[in-house]
Design a protein around this motif. Structure first.
Motif, mmCIF file in Angstrom:
data_model
loop_
_atom_site.group_PDB
_atom_site.id
_atom_site.type_symbol
_atom_site.label_atom_id
_atom_site.label_comp_id
_atom_site.label_asym_id
_atom_site.label_seq_id
_atom_site.Cartn_x
_atom_site.Cartn_y
_atom_site.Cartn_z
ATOM 1 N N UNK A 1 0.666 -1.239 0.075
ATOM 2 C CA UNK A 1 -0.073 -0.030 -0.264
ATOM 3 C C UNK A 1 0.954 1.308 0.095
ATOM 4 N N UNK A 2 2.061 1.297 0.649
ATOM 5 C CA UNK A 2 2.984 2.280 0.869
ATOM 6 C C UNK A 2 3.418 2.703 -0.555
ATOM 7 N N UNK B 1 1.221 9.611 3.810
ATOM 8 C CA UNK B 1 1.330 8.236 3.181
ATOM 9 C C UNK B 1 0.206 7.313 3.298
ATOM 10 N N UNK B 2 0.260 6.155 2.414
ATOM 11 C CA UNK B 2 -0.693 5.106 2.485
ATOM 12 C C UNK B 2 -1.021 4.687 3.835
ATOM 13 N N UNK B 3 0.060 4.298 4.804
ATOM 14 C CA UNK B 3 0.203 3.772 5.788
ATOM 15 C C UNK B 3 -0.586 4.423 7.086
ATOM 16 N N UNK B 4 -0.701 5.952 6.927
ATOM 17 C CA UNK B 4 -1.215 6.765 7.768
ATOM 18 C C UNK B 4 -2.879 6.716 7.618
ATOM 19 N N UNK C 1 -5.400 5.028 10.361
ATOM 20 C CA UNK C 1 -6.678 5.701 10.586
ATOM 21 C C UNK C 1 -7.828 4.572 10.710
ATOM 22 N N UNK C 2 -7.761 3.896 9.691
ATOM 23 C CA UNK C 2 -8.961 2.898 9.486
ATOM 24 C C UNK C 2 -8.982 1.808 10.489
ATOM 25 N N UNK C 3 -7.822 1.447 10.764
ATOM 26 C CA UNK C 3 -7.405 0.262 11.743
ATOM 27 C C UNK C 3 -7.765 0.904 13.077
ATOM 28 N N UNK C 4 -7.520 2.234 13.338
ATOM 29 C CA UNK C 4 -7.782 2.746 14.672
ATOM 30 C C UNK C 4 -9.271 2.916 14.901
ATOM 31 N N UNK C 5 -9.872 3.229 13.664
ATOM 32 C CA UNK C 5 -11.566 3.298 14.174
ATOM 33 C C UNK C 5 -12.211 1.831 14.266
ATOM 34 N N UNK D 1 -7.090 13.825 3.775
ATOM 35 C CA UNK D 1 -7.679 14.979 4.356
ATOM 36 C C UNK D 1 -8.651 14.625 5.348
ATOM 37 N N UNK D 2 -9.358 13.535 4.814
ATOM 38 C CA UNK D 2 -10.530 12.576 5.813
ATOM 39 C C UNK D 2 -9.643 12.020 6.825
ATOM 40 N N UNK D 3 -8.638 11.416 6.804
ATOM 41 C CA UNK D 3 -7.942 10.547 8.093
ATOM 42 C C UNK D 3 -7.542 12.020 8.947
ATOM 43 N N UNK D 4 -6.923 13.114 8.277
ATOM 44 C CA UNK D 4 -6.428 14.117 9.376
ATOM 45 C C UNK D 4 -7.666 14.639 9.978
#
Length: 558
Positions: free
Chosen positions: A413-414, A442-445, A449-453, A508-511
């Motif tokens: 993904x990165x 980056x992709x991992x960021x 974020x998805x994994x955190x949710x 943007x959405x992740x931030x």
């Protein structure tokens, strides 16, 4: 949704002077929050009303009313609209949660799009130079499907042409069957590079190569057996990379497939009096472009001959409404010539053919070159990316997951995200350090974020059941507005064939969500818990879909 509703009330207030669609195209999103949520510029109306934009804005502000609009202000010829956040949030979350993975999808059109992408040359290693066409084409395929089209994915393998005459000649002179069986692509690359080095001082090698390819075209058994062997070994190796990248094609028909189909095309050109002789070769003269070479002096065909034949075959077989060629900018002239020849042949559908060009992957500021042995292998980069991801996960990873599997999703993904976050028309300097960075844009960021949710939803025991809406607060509003923009981003990204719009949007959405997370206690036991979890779930759905459109997995644990 917000823009669409505001466009409707503006169009109504203007009594149809501008359609809803025309208003929608004019609406802007203010860069600063204090200027509202949606801005409508009145400059295009000045000529019609014979008034200044500021006066028109003042008058329009009074006419535009809706229960979605909290208030409207005038600033320099703009009407700035402030939205009722609670009402808009309820509408947007309801839509995302109801549609799930389908959110942002356009209606099925019952129309096909052919996408020609990746298309590596056989007997050569899959280098980073091939990555751009592969990942841009794959993302464009997903975006086309999201916009309602059926997609035919074609890997137009480079398995024909004079380079195979060179390779056959090199094998006859220096090849070692045992070595090639052991490491086929490595050995074939060395033969190819050696040929070009030797040909600098011995031009007769080029004559031998041309003769070898001519023999191959004419069906010489020895040449054909070598070619088949080279092709089979190459496809095996390519498949390992496609598996890692999660890519599948509907067709791997390469240039060789059209070898016995080209003569009717040449005959059609002749019958329509489009062929002329130039220095013994057959060409089609074109207006404002160099002539398009159809056959050489010795009768051998060229890229243009095969591409003309392929275009005709695909149109007859698939009947697409559009065909995209995802090929580097250096082939712009070639496609201009091919498309122009098809138009001269009287094929109106040639207007639906589009070259999706992109910048080069550079090494030390210059183009990669297989002939010079100056390549960065995709296999090496992917292996290093996965290793880096596994190392970064360290001992702190969730022991409920398969570490190697998730590291592969993160590493691959990165690499993909690093390419697609850039405007496709720009050149990229190869930087392993930047590509494998797991912080910043980056992709991992986005994946993290998805994994955190996912973890938050699990801890909160979230169940997708309707609950009484509860105000989320101002810190959630930027992310809610971004959720609302997703369908427009998907459509615009497709229309401009630019996956970077989706990549930048996902960042943007992740931030925005992480900022909300930092200032809110999502798992607090109060009556707003279910609304906060529903909002978090909506963000995770759109992040996951954004990553999917880029061809990237979204791990639930990292």
């Amino acid at each position: 949704m917000i823009h669409t509703q505001i466009a409707a009330v503006i169009s109504s207030a203007l009594k149809g002077l501008l359609s809803e669609h025309e208003v929608l195209q004019l609406l802007e999103t203010p860069k600063q929050e204090q200027h509202g949520d949606v801005a409508f510029p009145c400059f295009t109306l000045a000529k019609h009303f014979r008034k200044s934009p500021a006066i028109i804005a003042d008058e329009l502000k009074v006419e535009v009313t809706s229960d979605l609009i909290l208030k409207a202000e005038v600033a320099g010829g703009y009407v700035n609209f402030f939205v009722n956040q609670d009402k808009a949030t309820e509408q947007i979350l309801t839509s995302v949660l109801a549609e799930q993975d389908s959110y942002g999808s356009q209606p099925i059109k019952d129309e096909k799009i052919v996408i020609d992408y990746s298309s590596p040359n056989i007997a050569k290693p899959f280098s980073m130079g091939h990555l751009r066409s592969t990942v841009i084409g794959q993302s464009l395929a997903y975006l086309s499907e999201k916009n309602g089209y059926e997609v035919i994915r074609i890997n137009y393998i480079g398995d024909w042409g004079t380079q195979f005459g060179k390779l056959i000649t090199a094998y006859r002179m220096w090849g070692d069957e045992a070595l090639i069986k052991k490491e086929p692509i490595k050995e074939l690359l060395e033969l190819y590079v050696r040929f070009h080095e030797q040909a600098k001082s011995d031009d007769s090698l080029n004559d031998d190569a041309r003769a070898a390819f001519k023999a191959l075209e004419e069906g010489n058994q020895e040449a054909k057996a070598l070619w088949s062997w080279f092709r089979e070994e190459s496809l095996k190796e390519f498949e390992t990379y496609y598996d890692l990248l999660g890519i599948q094609f509907d067709s791997n028909m390469g240039e060789a497939f059209y070898n016995d189909k080209m003569q009717p095309v040449v005959q059609e050109l002749e019958q329509k009096n489009l062929l002329t002789v130039s220095d013994g070769a057959y060409v089609v003269e074109l207006e404002n472009l160099p002539p398009c070479l159809i056959t050489k002096k010795d009768g051998a065909t060229l890229y243009a001959t095969r591409d003309l034949t392929a275009a005709l075959y695909r149109q007859q077989t698939f009947k697409p409404v559009k065909t995209f060629y995802v090929v580097g900018h250096e082939q712009t002239l070639h496609f201009q010539q091919v498309f122009h020849v098809l138009k001269k042949m009287g094929h109106e559908w040639a207007e639906s053919l589009e070259h999706i060009g992109f910048g080069m992957m550079l090494v030390d500021g210059s183009k990669m070159s297989t002939r010079q042995g100056k390549v960065v292998l995709l296999a090496d980069v992917l292996a290093e990316a996965i290793k880096t991801a596994e190392r970064n996960m360290g001992e702190k990873y969730d022991n409920q997951i398969d570490k190697r599997s998730v590291a592969t999703q993160i590493g691959v993904g990165a690499v993909i995200f690093n390419d697609l976050k850039n405007l496709r028309t720009h050149d990229l300097d190869f930087s392993l350090e930047q590509m494998l960075s797991f912080e910043g844009n980056t992709g991992p960021y986005v994946q993290y974020t998805h994994a955190r949710i996912s973890s938050i939803l699990e801890k909160g025991d979230y169940h997708e059941e309707p609950s009484t809406p509860y105000p989320l607060g101002a810190t959630a509003w930027p992310a809610v507005k971004l959720l609302d923009q997703f369908p427009a981003i998907v459509q615009k990204s497709y229309e401009q064939a630019d996956p970077s719009m989706v990549a930048k949007y996902s960042l943007q959405l992740a931030r925005a969500f992480n900022k909300y997370y930092a200032h809110s206690k999502i798992l607090g036991e109060d009556e707003g818990l279910q609304t906060r979890l529903a909002f978090s779930h909506a963000v995770s759905l759109v992040l996951k879909e954004s990553l999917r459109l880029l061809g990237i997995a979204a791990p639930e644990r990292m």
